[in-house]
Scaffold this motif. Structure first.
Motif, PDB file in Angstrom:
ATOM      1  N   HIS A   1     -11.318  -5.516 -34.462  1.00 36.60           N
ATOM      2  CA  HIS A   1     -11.176  -6.867 -35.001  1.00 36.60           C
ATOM      3  C   HIS A   1      -9.742  -7.280 -34.691  1.00 36.60           C
ATOM      4  O   HIS A   1      -8.808  -6.534 -34.975  1.00 36.60           O
ATOM      5  N   VAL A   2      -9.566  -8.463 -34.085  1.00 34.43           N
ATOM      6  CA  VAL A   2      -8.241  -8.920 -33.697  1.00 34.43           C
ATOM      7  C   VAL A   2      -7.944 -10.236 -34.405  1.00 34.43           C
ATOM      8  O   VAL A   2      -8.729 -11.184 -34.321  1.00 34.43           O
TER       9      VAL A   2
ATOM     10  N   VAL B   1     -13.438  -9.316 -24.489  1.00 36.90           N
ATOM     11  CA  VAL B   1     -12.888 -10.080 -25.608  1.00 36.90           C
ATOM     12  C   VAL B   1     -13.886 -11.164 -26.020  1.00 36.90           C
ATOM     13  O   VAL B   1     -14.368 -11.914 -25.177  1.00 36.90           O
ATOM     14  N   LYS B   2     -14.183 -11.235 -27.305  1.00 30.27           N
ATOM     15  CA  LYS B   2     -15.076 -12.252 -27.870  1.00 30.27           C
ATOM     16  C   LYS B   2     -14.252 -13.131 -28.811  1.00 30.27           C
ATOM     17  O   LYS B   2     -13.979 -12.749 -29.954  1.00 30.27           O
ATOM     18  N   LEU B   3     -13.833 -14.287 -28.315  1.00 33.34           N
ATOM     19  CA  LEU B   3     -12.965 -15.173 -29.077  1.00 33.34           C
ATOM     20  C   LEU B   3     -13.619 -15.625 -30.373  1.00 33.34           C
ATOM     21  O   LEU B   3     -13.020 -15.559 -31.445  1.00 33.34           O
TER      22      LEU B   3
ATOM     23  N   THR C   1     -13.209 -10.366 -31.863  1.00 31.18           N
ATOM     24  CA  THR C   1     -13.286  -8.936 -31.568  1.00 31.18           C
ATOM     25  C   THR C   1     -12.986  -8.662 -30.100  1.00 31.18           C
ATOM     26  O   THR C   1     -13.048  -9.545 -29.257  1.00 31.18           O
ATOM     27  N   VAL C   2     -12.708  -7.410 -29.842  1.00 33.98           N
ATOM     28  CA  VAL C   2     -12.584  -6.922 -28.472  1.00 33.98           C
ATOM     29  C   VAL C   2     -13.251  -5.550 -28.421  1.00 33.98           C
ATOM     30  O   VAL C   2     -13.030  -4.708 -29.288  1.00 33.98           O
ATOM     31  N   LEU C   3     -14.110  -5.368 -27.442  1.00 34.24           N
ATOM     32  CA  LEU C   3     -14.787  -4.097 -27.225  1.00 34.24           C
ATOM     33  C   LEU C   3     -14.105  -3.433 -26.037  1.00 34.24           C
ATOM     34  O   LEU C   3     -14.052  -4.010 -24.944  1.00 34.24           O
ATOM     35  N   VAL C   4     -13.561  -2.255 -26.260  1.00 35.36           N
ATOM     36  CA  VAL C   4     -12.796  -1.558 -25.238  1.00 35.36           C
ATOM     37  C   VAL C   4     -13.517  -0.259 -24.866  1.00 35.36           C
ATOM     38  O   VAL C   4     -13.842   0.543 -25.744  1.00 35.36           O
TER      39      VAL C   4
END
Length: 72
Positions: A7-8, A35-37, A41-44
């Protein structure tokens, strides 16, 4: 390889997406960044032995974003 969902906080525009993508791809062992604005979230996809979750969080902090792991 491992997938980590973070979560960003502080993402607000397409420029943020590029900035976050660049910060994470600069870490050795990171294979993919999604990255999902809207979701914040960002899935790495990364090798945890060379790019642990703490390194991902540190890179985002250095780029100006706070983050934390999030359940998928």
């Amino acid at each position: 390889m491992k997938e980590t969902l973070l979560h960003v906080e502080g993402m607000s525009c397409p420029s943020c997406i590029r900035h976050i993508d660049s910060a994470l791809r600069g870490i050795q062992g990171v294979e993919k960044v999604d990255v999902k604005l809207r979701e914040g979230t960002v899935l790495v996809t990364h090798d945890p032995s060379s790019a642990p979750t703490t390194a991902l969080i540190d890179a985002l902090r250095d780029a100006g974003y706070s983050s934390r792991p999030r359940a998928a």
